[in-house]
Motif scaffolding. Sequence first.
Motif, PDB file in Angstrom:
ATOM      1  N   GLU A  52      45.596 -81.824 -68.878  1.00  0.00           N
ATOM      2  CA  GLU A  52      45.487 -80.863 -69.493  1.00  0.00           C
ATOM      3  C   GLU A  52      44.390 -80.652 -70.492  1.00  0.00           C
ATOM      4  O   GLU A  52      43.352 -81.975 -70.451  1.00  0.00           O
ATOM      5  CB  GLU A  52      46.440 -80.981 -69.834  1.00  0.00           C
ATOM      6  N   CYS A  58      44.820 -74.713 -69.860  1.00  0.00           N
ATOM      7  CA  CYS A  58      44.383 -74.741 -69.134  1.00  0.00           C
ATOM      8  C   CYS A  58      44.154 -76.160 -68.183  1.00  0.00           C
ATOM      9  O   CYS A  58      44.442 -77.377 -69.096  1.00  0.00           O
ATOM     10  CB  CYS A  58      42.962 -75.590 -70.127  1.00  0.00           C
ATOM     11  N   ARG A  59      44.776 -76.020 -67.247  1.00  0.00           N
ATOM     12  CA  ARG A  59      45.416 -77.788 -66.093  1.00  0.00           C
ATOM     13  C   ARG A  59      44.376 -78.021 -65.230  1.00  0.00           C
ATOM     14  O   ARG A  59      44.660 -77.178 -64.189  1.00  0.00           O
ATOM     15  CB  ARG A  59      46.498 -77.282 -66.219  1.00  0.00           C
ATOM     16  N   VAL A  60      44.363 -78.958 -64.853  1.00  0.00           N
ATOM     17  CA  VAL A  60      43.232 -79.117 -62.943  1.00  0.00           C
ATOM     18  C   VAL A  60      44.636 -80.382 -63.121  1.00  0.00           C
ATOM     19  O   VAL A  60      45.096 -81.866 -63.686  1.00  0.00           O
ATOM     20  CB  VAL A  60      41.727 -79.698 -63.267  1.00  0.00           C
ATOM     21  N   PHE A 121      40.468 -71.980 -55.135  1.00  0.00           N
ATOM     22  CA  PHE A 121      41.773 -72.857 -55.687  1.00  0.00           C
ATOM     23  C   PHE A 121      41.661 -74.167 -55.928  1.00  0.00           C
ATOM     24  O   PHE A 121      42.641 -75.715 -56.416  1.00  0.00           O
ATOM     25  CB  PHE A 121      43.002 -72.050 -55.010  1.00  0.00           C
ATOM     26  N   ALA A 141      44.087 -75.974 -58.889  1.00  0.00           N
ATOM     27  CA  ALA A 141      44.162 -74.776 -59.846  1.00  0.00           C
ATOM     28  C   ALA A 141      45.431 -73.656 -59.325  1.00  0.00           C
ATOM     29  O   ALA A 141      45.301 -73.926 -58.323  1.00  0.00           O
ATOM     30  CB  ALA A 141      43.409 -74.132 -60.411  1.00  0.00           C
ATOM     31  N   GLU A 142      46.679 -74.096 -60.650  1.00  0.00           N
ATOM     32  CA  GLU A 142      47.933 -73.135 -59.985  1.00  0.00           C
ATOM     33  C   GLU A 142      47.632 -72.549 -60.120  1.00  0.00           C
ATOM     34  O   GLU A 142      48.616 -71.413 -59.376  1.00  0.00           O
ATOM     35  CB  GLU A 142      48.920 -73.825 -60.280  1.00  0.00           C
ATOM     36  N   ASP A 143      46.518 -71.676 -60.749  1.00  0.00           N
ATOM     37  CA  ASP A 143      47.037 -70.046 -60.932  1.00  0.00           C
ATOM     38  C   ASP A 143      45.592 -69.639 -61.369  1.00  0.00           C
ATOM     39  O   ASP A 143      44.594 -70.114 -61.938  1.00  0.00           O
ATOM     40  CB  ASP A 143      48.004 -69.678 -62.089  1.00  0.00           C
ATOM     41  N   HIS A 146      43.348 -71.062 -64.646  1.00  0.00           N
ATOM     42  CA  HIS A 146      43.129 -72.671 -64.576  1.00  0.00           C
ATOM     43  C   HIS A 146      42.323 -72.575 -64.255  1.00  0.00           C
ATOM     44  O   HIS A 146      41.655 -74.064 -63.681  1.00  0.00           O
ATOM     45  CB  HIS A 146      44.220 -72.824 -64.462  1.00  0.00           C
ATOM     46  N   GLU A 147      41.553 -71.762 -63.493  1.00  0.00           N
ATOM     47  CA  GLU A 147      39.816 -71.750 -62.799  1.00  0.00           C
ATOM     48  C   GLU A 147      39.069 -72.216 -63.580  1.00  0.00           C
ATOM     49  O   GLU A 147      38.152 -73.042 -63.252  1.00  0.00           O
ATOM     50  CB  GLU A 147      39.890 -70.207 -62.439  1.00  0.00           C
ATOM     51  N   LEU A 150      39.144 -76.025 -63.673  1.00  0.00           N
ATOM     52  CA  LEU A 150      38.974 -76.482 -62.482  1.00  0.00           C
ATOM     53  C   LEU A 150      37.516 -76.355 -62.069  1.00  0.00           C
ATOM     54  O   LEU A 150      36.807 -77.743 -61.377  1.00  0.00           O
ATOM     55  CB  LEU A 150      39.839 -75.741 -61.365  1.00  0.00           C
TER      56      LEU A 150
END
Length: 453
Positions: A52, A58-60, A121, A141-143, A146-147, A150
């Motif tokens: 995170e 904001c997750r990778v 992604f 990146a799931e969405d 979150h780019e 990433l």
Amino acid sequence: MDIASRLDALFLKKKLYEPPAPTEAPPRRDAGPWPERAERFLAAFHGARIEERGGADCRVIRMRTDIAVGDEAGAYSLPMRWHGDLGVLGAELPPDLGLGEVAYLDTETTGLSRGSGTIAFLIGIGWFESPERFAVELLFAEDFCHERALLEAALERLRPFRALATYNGAGFDLPLLRTRAVMNRMRPSDWRWPHLDLLPWARRLWKGAFENCRLGTIERRVLGIARTRDVADSAEIPALWQAFARDGDPARLGDVFAHNIQDIATLGALAHHAAGLRARCEEPGVLAWRTEFWGLARLFEREGDCARGAALMAMAARAEWADGEATAAEADAFAMEEARLWRRAGMLQRAAVLWRGMLARPLASAWPAWIELAKHLEHRERAWDEALRLVEGALRQLELEEDLASLTGRAAGASCPVAVRDDLRKRAARLRRKHASSGAGSGENVAGAGLSP
């Protein structure tokens, strides 16, 4: 109607107008709260971990895979023939590039265009940790939200490396990543690295040998890699990601991740394979496809080493190819290309030997050699009488061909273009004038031209 009346009428129309009711969007399936989705993701891909950045928004998701070099029994294949110096593949690479200083990069995107609406992604990065082990790290990146995380994670992962290697990265991956950096208020210059794009090398070495130069074709036909898990068509990857974005099921992306990991492993193998061909092409048995001889010979010509290119074409005429034996027409083409390169290298006598050797071939395939030898005799050796008899011999063969065509009903001139016939006639007239002005006799020996008097 005055202006006031017209404005009143327009106002009434606006009041009476009722826009249509908006259509309701189809309900989105709830993928569940993030902790539950995270658990499903980590369970589906062993070794994945979630990072995170700046909070939960904001997750990778990182996944690490190690591949044994030379191992073809596992889930991923990396057959290798080592060549330590990748610098032979491009002057744009830094000098003394170490084995572990090149990052092999490939992206999977939400679309096939480079427009601002397409994002990456999945960013895969591979590198050689040692001559025996190749590591691949996938950043996911799931969405859309979150780019930026990433892109930041990818830049951090790439920071230790001195160069990038991609397949069509100059035309797609890197321009796309620079565009997305701008859209996320990041500096696009962060994505400008010393770069080796392997697609031009694949086209140089194998264009025409296979049905296309896609990475999957090259790895199967050249490297002998057979994938055990893959998507049916890489063009389906954007649809698979969109399906995942709708329902949050990570199982949909398993084949996509496997596809990306093998692509990156293939890049590592292909880079060293191409470097080995470039550096050791004069050794017997190194080049296996006829297109490899042509591509490297023309590369040496562009680099100014025409003699090396000519020597390579001489090898091609004697080589055993993976795609079958050479036809007579291909052998003639190799000889003409070798002679042309010797001429460009300034070794005219070697070129003349090849041209003379082709005079015994049928005129339909050997007329370029007749013309080149006539030019050499006229302008270099100033042997006008020999050149004249050579040209006249070619014209006599063409006349015999026309007579035979008229008797059999076939079209005349099939073996030699009309422009070449006109050139031969003009050349013969010019040589007669030079021959007459020199006072040479008409019965001189012409054995050197390969003709009987």
